[in-house]
Design a protein around this motif. Structure first.
Motif, short mmCIF file in Angstrom:
data_model
loop_
_atom_site.label_atom_id
_atom_site.label_comp_id
_atom_site.label_asym_id
_atom_site.label_seq_id
_atom_site.Cartn_x
_atom_site.Cartn_y
_atom_site.Cartn_z
N VAL A 3 31.76 26.21 39.48
CA VAL A 3 32.72 25.59 40.39
C VAL A 3 32.79 26.39 41.67
O VAL A 3 33.07 27.59 41.65
N SER A 4 32.54 25.71 42.80
CA SER A 4 32.58 26.36 44.11
C SER A 4 34.01 26.35 44.65
O SER A 4 34.68 25.32 44.66
N LYS A 5 34.45 27.50 45.14
CA LYS A 5 35.80 27.58 45.72
C LYS A 5 35.89 26.77 47.00
O LYS A 5 36.91 26.11 47.26
N LEU A 6 34.81 26.78 47.80
CA LEU A 6 34.82 25.99 49.03
C LEU A 6 34.88 24.50 48.71
O LEU A 6 35.54 23.73 49.42
N TRP A 7 34.18 24.08 47.67
CA TRP A 7 34.22 22.67 47.27
C TRP A 7 35.60 22.30 46.77
O TRP A 7 36.12 21.22 47.06
N LEU A 8 36.23 23.20 46.03
CA LEU A 8 37.60 22.95 45.57
C LEU A 8 38.55 22.81 46.76
O LEU A 8 39.47 21.98 46.74
N SER A 15 45.63 26.08 51.97
CA SER A 15 44.62 27.04 51.51
C SER A 15 44.92 27.51 50.08
O SER A 15 46.07 27.72 49.71
N ILE A 16 43.85 27.68 49.33
CA ILE A 16 44.01 28.19 47.96
C ILE A 16 43.53 29.65 47.87
O ILE A 16 43.35 30.18 46.76
N ASP A 17 43.36 30.30 49.01
CA ASP A 17 42.91 31.70 49.00
C ASP A 17 43.92 32.62 48.32
O ASP A 17 43.55 33.65 47.75
N SER A 170 34.20 18.45 36.30
CA SER A 170 33.97 17.99 37.67
C SER A 170 34.85 18.81 38.60
O SER A 170 35.84 19.42 38.17
N ILE A 171 34.48 18.82 39.87
CA ILE A 171 35.29 19.54 40.85
C ILE A 171 36.68 18.90 40.96
O ILE A 171 37.70 19.58 41.04
N MET A 172 36.70 17.57 40.96
CA MET A 172 37.98 16.88 41.05
C MET A 172 38.87 17.20 39.85
O MET A 172 40.09 17.40 40.00
N GLY A 173 38.28 17.28 38.65
CA GLY A 173 39.06 17.60 37.46
C GLY A 173 39.66 18.98 37.52
O GLY A 173 40.84 19.19 37.17
N LEU A 234 23.68 19.66 50.18
CA LEU A 234 22.70 20.48 49.48
C LEU A 234 23.31 21.81 49.03
O LEU A 234 22.99 22.32 47.95
N SER A 235 24.16 22.38 49.88
CA SER A 235 24.78 23.65 49.49
C SER A 235 25.77 23.45 48.34
O SER A 235 25.91 24.32 47.49
N ARG A 236 26.45 22.29 48.34
CA ARG A 236 27.35 21.99 47.21
C ARG A 236 26.55 21.87 45.91
O ARG A 236 26.96 22.36 44.86
N LEU A 237 25.40 21.21 45.97
CA LEU A 237 24.56 21.09 44.78
C LEU A 237 24.06 22.46 44.34
O LEU A 237 24.01 22.78 43.14
N ALA A 238 23.66 23.27 45.31
CA ALA A 238 23.18 24.61 44.98
C ALA A 238 24.28 25.43 44.30
O ALA A 238 24.01 26.20 43.37
#
Length: 786
Positions: A3-8, A15-17, A170-173, A234-238
């Motif tokens: 799970v990517s923090k940026l995607w979240l 901000s969730i920082d 999932s990111i949404m979940g 592409l970066s999200r997939l990576a």
């Protein structure tokens, strides 16, 4: 799942920082197994482009590359990667860069200077294995730091999810969970409805509606599958650990990780006739996208056309209908498959895909159309083309049943008062439909929560969001009363420990013995026979433990043991007419030498007095050993047997095994058997505590003549039972039978020890005690003073 923090962050305006995601998610049951942070990657690792390449003169596998890294002069770098070629863009670590495993320095390789290193994914730390250079998107600017080019100012959380939490695949979940746990509101993300440009002519038939309750699809024509997707996708997939394949496939993967709904795209031109959702036929086969050929058994759910299978439903598509770079029209599939029909199918073929992982656990059947529209929107936006209307075939979708939750029950289980308002707030934060019903609530879970079925599930959710850390550590309040010790009884453990101290081993044997052993060795003709014995030699309930112990003895002798002492506390069983009796006995035996072989003592076998001494010590001298008044057990030697008494009640036996039984069991050394009721050892005399006297005791000796038949122990017992004041001890120290003694008589000398606590005894006091002893012996045993 990664799970990517940026995607979240895309799902929140705020901000969730400031949120400690590792702690928050783990404590809520979404364990954070690992954290990957590439934000500290060296700025000297940049995007480089190979602008020149030639073979190394002294090494066949090495190439001398000229690498453009931006404003600087091209760098000469020696590289041995098999995929190094002109025009590709790769990560270039310049001199001074710090990689996870080593630092980059100027070097010479086979005589040629190398001013850096072209990197693979492994060398940068993106993966554990790689087979060549990490080829970057050609749109990336030369000279950019890898951090900026690949948006690596990110933190990746690797979650270890339990099977019941498919909603968080999932990111949404995960974002929904964070919102419920932190009260940070989710950003509204609407998915545009795609206006159809034409009516789809693709016919779809769902033959097995139970296995596939919902099947949706859309045709998209005129796409360009060679276009480049934005770097953000592409970066999200990576960040999710997925490599780019082609725009259409990348978008279906993107939606899978974003929403949690697997999709599959078929090349429309490779479909013959209708699309059919059906069970496979035995011996049908399919070449999968991973080049694996599988053969069906007839139980698998597949997607087929009029000619052949196209895909293994919910698991993987087939090579025949796959989307390629020259594909111009696709049929985009988005379905809900019943988890029971998908579970185990992938593993049966040695597969484990992102799709099967989700379908096995349950995919949100309420967002099937949303996922289809989201994927269609991205394909039309980045690949062009036009979309048809949606094909939506739905039958009996699962229904979430309302569940009653009692707020008092929540508090009872949690151990902390949780208000009805807090319960309602938590359930609504989890997007449950909540209706108040008095002090309680009627709750309907959302379509993506397959794990919520009963009240306890809801209570678990309340406790989870309430926070385990919020539960105060309250010391339990218990009433602690000191239990009085029973000085008149010993514990079974104490008795066992005493036997172990004397060198005995405890055994545990079956309560069943051979019927012949029960009748002959134990002398029980009215044995309790088992209707269904576990073995032919275990057909009767035992009335003594000796048979079991002799079997144990022979077992140990046959395995080289020469000295065996064992005991057991167990029940024995007897039948008196129709009444069954059960009694707890302590039984055991001793066999072999008295001591192990040693230099300080001569070798000798155990004898009666050794075992008698053991039992006296273990029983704290509460047992009496008497010559049997009637016949002794046939298992014991008639001349070497004692009957055990406790408070004048017969409680057991001690004796040497009868020679006939010794021969029966082929025993070469003496065996002594004993048994005593457990109650006789549990009850003990309470020792009377007297004030120690500071005055010397006075001794008198007497010798009396009594009949030979009278036991000396009887005289001692009679005197001690009389409890004569100031008499401290009385015991025999000499026995004489000779010419000066009448025939049939014997002379026994006794020591009399007397003492007073507060004074020295006078002669008249001593004489009075001695006289009372003589009178008692004369009256009871016709004893004469010698």
């Amino acid at each position: 799942m990664q799970v990517s923090k940026l995607w979240l962050q895309d799902y929140f305006n705020e901000s969730i920082d400031s949120v400690d995601l590792e702690q928050v998610l783990t404590m809520a049951g979404l364990e954070v197994e690992d954290i990957q942070n590439f934000s500290d990657l060296s700025d000297l690792i940049v995007v480089g482009e190979i602008i020149g390449i030639e073979k190394h003169q002294d090494a066949d596998r090495l190439n001398i590359c000229q690498v453009n890294v931006g404003d600087k002069e091209p760098l000469q770098i020696v590289c041995g990667a098999p995929n190094a070629r002109l025009g590709i863009k790769v990560p270039c670590a310049m001199v001074g860069a710090k990689l996870p495993e080593f630092d980059i320095k100027k070097a010479k390789l086979r005589g040629v200077e190398s001013h850096g290193m072209l990197c693979s994914e492994k060398e940068i730390g993106f993966s554990e294995e790689s087979d060549g250079l990490y080829e970057l998107n050609s749109d990336l600017g030369v000279g950019q730091t890898i951090k900026n080019a690949l948006s690596l100012n990110d933190t990746i959380y690797v979650l270890s999810l339990t099977p019941n939490r498919a909603d968080c695949l999932s990111i949404m979940g995960v974002a929904r969970e964070i919102s419920a746990l932190t009260q940070i509101p989710l950003k509204a993300k609407d998915i545009d409805q795609i206006e159809s440009s034409f009516k789809s002519k693709q016919n779809v038939v769902v033959e097995d509606s139970k296995a596939c309750p919902r099947y949706c699809g859309r045709e998209i024509r005129g796409i360009d599958n060679t276009k480049k997707l934005p770097a953000i996708i592409l970066s999200r997939l990576a960040s999710a650990g997925v490599k780019s394949i082609s725009p259409v496939v990348d978008i279906t993967n993107f939606v899978l990780f974003e929403i949690g709904q697997p999709l599959h795209a078929f090349d429309s031109k490779k479909i013959s006739g209708s699309i059919v959702v059906r069970k496979s036929k035995p011996k049908e086969s399919l070449n999968l996208l991973n080049d694996q050929e599988i053969e069906f058994t007839g139980n698998e759910l597949i997607i087929a056309d009029d000619k052949q299978p196209l895909a293994l439903a919910g698991i993987m598509g087939g090579e025949l209908s796959s989307v390629e770079h020259d594909t111009s029209s696709i049929f985009l599939e988005c379905a809900y498959f019943d988890p029971a029909n998908i579970a185990g199918r992938a593993r049966s073929f040695g597969l484990n895909t992102d799709s099967s992982h989700r379908f096995e656990r349950g995919v949100d059947f309420g967002r099937t159309l949303n996922a289809l529209n989201r994927a269609s929107e991205l394909i039309l936006k980045y690949c062009g083309g036009e979309g048809s209307d949606i094909i939506d075939i739905a039958s009996n979708l699962p229904e979430r049943q309302p569940i009653a939750i009692r707020t008092k029950r929540v508090s009872d289980i949690l151990g902390v008062d949780v208000s009805a308002h807090d319960v309602e707030k938590i359930l609504k934060a989890l997007h449950f439909d909540v209706d108040k019903n008095g002090d309680d609530y009627i709750v309907k879970p959302p379509s993506y929560r397959f794990d919520i079925e009963i009240e306890e599930d809801l209570i678990e959710e309340v406790i989870r969001i309430y926070g385990y850390d919020s539960i105060p550590a309250i010391q339990p309040v218990i009433e602690s009363n000191i239990l009085s010790a029973n000085d008149k009884e010993r514990s079974t453990f104490s008795i066992k420990s005493s036997f172990c101290d004397y060198g005995y081993d405890e055994v545990i044997t079956y309560s069943f013995v051979d019927k012949e052993v029960e009748e002959k060795l134990h002398e029980n003709s009215n044995s309790i026979e088992l209707q269904n014995p576990i073995a032919s030699q275990m057909s009767a309930m035992r009335s003594k433990l000796w048979g079991s112990h002799l079997e144990t003895l022979t077992y140990n002798i046959n395995r080289g043991q020469s000295q065996v002492r064992l005991f057991e506390i167990a029940s024995v069983y007897k039948k008196n007419k129709s009444v069954f009796e059960e009694k707890v006995m302590l039984s055991g035996l001793a066999y072999g030498d008295h001591l192990i072989e040693q230099w300080s003592e001569k070798k000798r076998q155990i004898n009666y007095f050794d075992i008698k001494g053991d039992l006296e010590g273990i029983s704290i001298n509460s047992l009496e050993f008497r010559v049997p008044e009637s016949s002794n057990p046939k298992a014991l030697h008639p001349g070497q047997t004692s009957e055990l008494f406790h408070n004048e009640i017969s409680v057991g036996w001690l004796g040497r095994i009868h020679p006939a039984w010794q021969q029966h069991y082929e025993l070469t050394s003496n065996v002594y058997l004993f048994e005593v009721t457990l109650d006789a050892l549990i009850h003990k005399k309470v020792k009377k505590i007297d004030i120690p006297s500071k005055f010397n005791p006075i001794r008198r000796d007497i010798a009396v003549i009594i009949d030979k038949k009278i036991s000396t122990g009887e005289l001692v017992k009679a005197i001690k039972n009389e409890a004569i004041p100031r008499l401290v001890d009385f015991y025999p120290f000499d026995l004489y039978e000779g010419s000066s003694i009448e025939e049939g008589k014997k002379s026994v000398a006794f020591l009399i020890l007397m003492q007073d606590t507060y004074k020295t005894l006078a002669d008249q006091d001593v004489n009075k005690i001695v006289e009372s002893i003589l009178v008692l012996l004369k009256n009871k045993f016709s004893a004469k003073l010698r």
